[in-house]
Design a protein around this motif. Structure first.
Motif, short mmCIF file in Angstrom:
data_model
loop_
_atom_site.label_atom_id
_atom_site.label_comp_id
_atom_site.label_asym_id
_atom_site.label_seq_id
_atom_site.Cartn_x
_atom_site.Cartn_y
_atom_site.Cartn_z
N ARG A 93 9.66 -14.56 8.00
CA ARG A 93 8.97 -15.27 6.92
C ARG A 93 9.30 -16.75 6.91
NH1 ARG A 93 9.82 -11.37 1.66
NH2 ARG A 93 9.83 -9.38 2.79
N PHE A 111 20.16 -11.46 10.52
CA PHE A 111 18.92 -10.93 9.95
C PHE A 111 18.23 -11.91 9.01
CE2 PHE A 111 16.27 -7.96 7.57
CZ PHE A 111 15.85 -7.08 8.56
N CYS A 112 19.03 -12.68 8.26
CA CYS A 112 18.45 -13.60 7.28
C CYS A 112 19.52 -14.58 6.81
CB CYS A 112 17.86 -12.83 6.09
SG CYS A 112 19.12 -11.99 5.10
N PHE A 125 16.05 -9.79 1.59
CA PHE A 125 15.92 -9.04 2.85
C PHE A 125 16.90 -7.88 2.97
CE2 PHE A 125 14.23 -13.31 3.86
CZ PHE A 125 12.98 -12.95 4.31
N THR A 126 17.88 -7.79 2.11
CA THR A 126 18.87 -6.70 2.08
C THR A 126 19.40 -6.32 3.47
OG1 THR A 126 17.14 -4.99 2.10
CG2 THR A 126 17.90 -5.77 -0.05
N PRO A 127 20.00 -7.26 4.17
CA PRO A 127 20.44 -6.98 5.55
C PRO A 127 21.52 -5.90 5.63
CG PRO A 127 21.37 -9.04 4.78
CD PRO A 127 20.37 -8.62 3.76
N THR A 180 24.12 -11.67 7.81
CA THR A 180 23.46 -12.92 7.41
C THR A 180 23.91 -14.03 8.36
OG1 THR A 180 25.25 -13.61 5.93
CG2 THR A 180 23.51 -12.18 5.00
N THR A 240 16.00 -11.94 13.82
CA THR A 240 15.88 -12.44 12.46
C THR A 240 14.60 -11.96 11.79
OG1 THR A 240 14.54 -14.43 12.85
CG2 THR A 240 16.88 -14.57 13.40
N GLU A 241 14.50 -12.25 10.48
CA GLU A 241 13.23 -12.10 9.77
C GLU A 241 12.26 -13.18 10.25
OE1 GLU A 241 12.37 -14.70 7.59
OE2 GLU A 241 14.27 -15.72 7.89
N HIS A 272 13.32 -9.22 14.36
CA HIS A 272 13.76 -7.84 14.18
C HIS A 272 12.60 -6.87 14.40
CE1 HIS A 272 11.81 -7.47 10.27
NE2 HIS A 272 12.50 -8.49 9.77
N GLN A 279 19.33 -15.63 1.02
CA GLN A 279 18.17 -14.77 0.81
C GLN A 279 18.50 -13.29 1.05
OE1 GLN A 279 15.15 -16.44 3.42
NE2 GLN A 279 14.49 -17.89 1.85
N SER A 280 19.79 -12.97 1.02
CA SER A 280 20.19 -11.59 1.28
C SER A 280 19.68 -10.63 0.22
CB SER A 280 21.72 -11.48 1.40
OG SER A 280 22.35 -11.95 0.21
#
Length: 359
Positions: A326, A284-285, A293-295, A302, A323-324, A103, A289-290
């Motif tokens: 991490r 996004f994630c 990362f608060t998609p 997600t 995506t993220e 992203h 783990q939402s």
């Protein structure tokens, strides 16, 4: 064997290696591997060598290798090109290579953009957030001079700024005489106006003089059909509430390839996504783990949601991207594991520079 000939295949550009391994020094005095190979061949009785290379590598290759080889034996060059195939042979209809999979704010991988290849041509979709696109193309073994069509989905900086660098570089190569033909940049009209304004403000006149003749800005409209890479391609407005954004569907012999841009599947995109053999959907994630990362605050999906959309649309193959970063070392494993519970087709979670054969 009388008069043996050494044939050296050196057209690959080292996408996994990360550079031109053919001319990287390995010896104490700057020797490269081919210096040793040619010398050994000469000692074994070879007096002629044929190098199979890409034509755009000729000058660098000759300077680094060919001139030295000519002191020992006859040297000939053969140029490898995807549009010059033996009779009866064809290129695969479609391949995609994600140049970036992250992203906007990633630092461990490049921003989302990808190449589609087919019929000896390439389509660059978006270009990331800066001149890193030039690095990614070099790592992918693709010369900027091979890119003749760029499609830009929307105006966010992580998709547009690399396009500015592509235009600048291609205009410079036109001036040098290495770029042949024209570059066509396609996007919706509002976005083209932005790109053109940035180019005209930031790039020198000696480059921008090619705008309109060798660099063409071609607008596309919602529902418009064009031929790209030899295939019918339909563009559509995803109806984003953040910035006007277009996706596209390309109709390949093996089925429909659909890219939704970097937003979740919307009602306006469903007619294009439905029944796709291949769907590119942002993820996004992980759903798990939402909370980290608060998609949804960013209007992204997600993995679970992307896979549910693909299943609902009857998609065969799903590519998850944007995506993220991490989870990058285990991203493929983690995303595939979560997605399998919601989608029964094949799930692809590519790393930057992976190659996926579509047809």
């Amino acid at each position: 064997m009388a008069n043996p000939v050494l044939v050296v295949m050196a057209a690959g550009m080292g996408s996994r290696y990360g550079g031109l391994k053919q001319i990287d020094p390995v010896g104490p005095n700057g020797q490269i591997i081919m210096h040793y190979s040619i010398y050994d061949a000469w000692k074994a009785g070879f007096r002629r060598v044929v190098f199979i290379i890409k034509e755009e590598l000729l000058d660098a290759f000759r300077e680094r290798i060919g001139n030295a080889a000519e002191k020992l034996m006859q040297v000939d060059y053969v140029f490898q090109s995807p549009d010059k195939l033996p009779e009866g042979c064809t290129m695969p209809e479609g391949r995609t290579k994600p140049l970036g999979t992250g992203h906007a704010m990633v630092t461990r991988c490049y921003n989302t953009c990808f190449l589609l290849s087919g019929n000896g041509e390439r389509l660059l979709v978006d270009a990331g957030g800066g001149n890193g696109i030039l690095v990614q193309l070099e790592k992918a073994g693709v010369s900027v001079d091979e890119i003749h069509t760029i499609y830009v989905t929307h105006k966010h900086v992580d998709h547009v700024m690399g396009v500015i660098w592509m235009i600048r570089t291609i205009c410079q190569n036109i001036n040098r005489g290495t770029y042949r033909g024209t570059l066509t940049v396609c996007a919706h009209q509002e976005l083209l106006d932005i790109i053109r304004s940035i180019v005209m403000m930031l790039i020198r006149e000696k480059e921008t003089r090619h705008i309109g003749s060798r660099v063409l800005f071609v607008p596309v409209a919602d529902g418009e059909e064009r031929e790209i890479l030899g295939h019918k391609t339909v563009f559509f407005d995803v109806r984003s509430v953040k910035a006007k954004q277009f996706g596209f569907s390309m109709f390949l012999p093996c089925g429909k390839f659909t890219c939704l841009g970097d937003e979740p599947l919307s009602p306006s995109g469903e007619p294009y996504a439905r029944g796709s053999a291949w769907l590119m959907h942002e993820a996004f994630c992980l759903e798990s783990q939402s909370d980290i990362f608060t998609p949804h605050e960013k209007l992204h999906s997600t993995v679970k949601e992307a896979c549910e959309n693909a299943a609902r649309m009857g998609v065969e193959n799903l590519i998850l991207y944007h995506t993220e970063d991490r989870n990058l070392p285990r991203r493929r494993e983690l995303y595939t594991e979560e997605g399998r519970a919601f989608f029964g087709g094949r799930i692809y979670v590519p790393d930057d520079l992976d190659r996926i054969t579509i047809c």
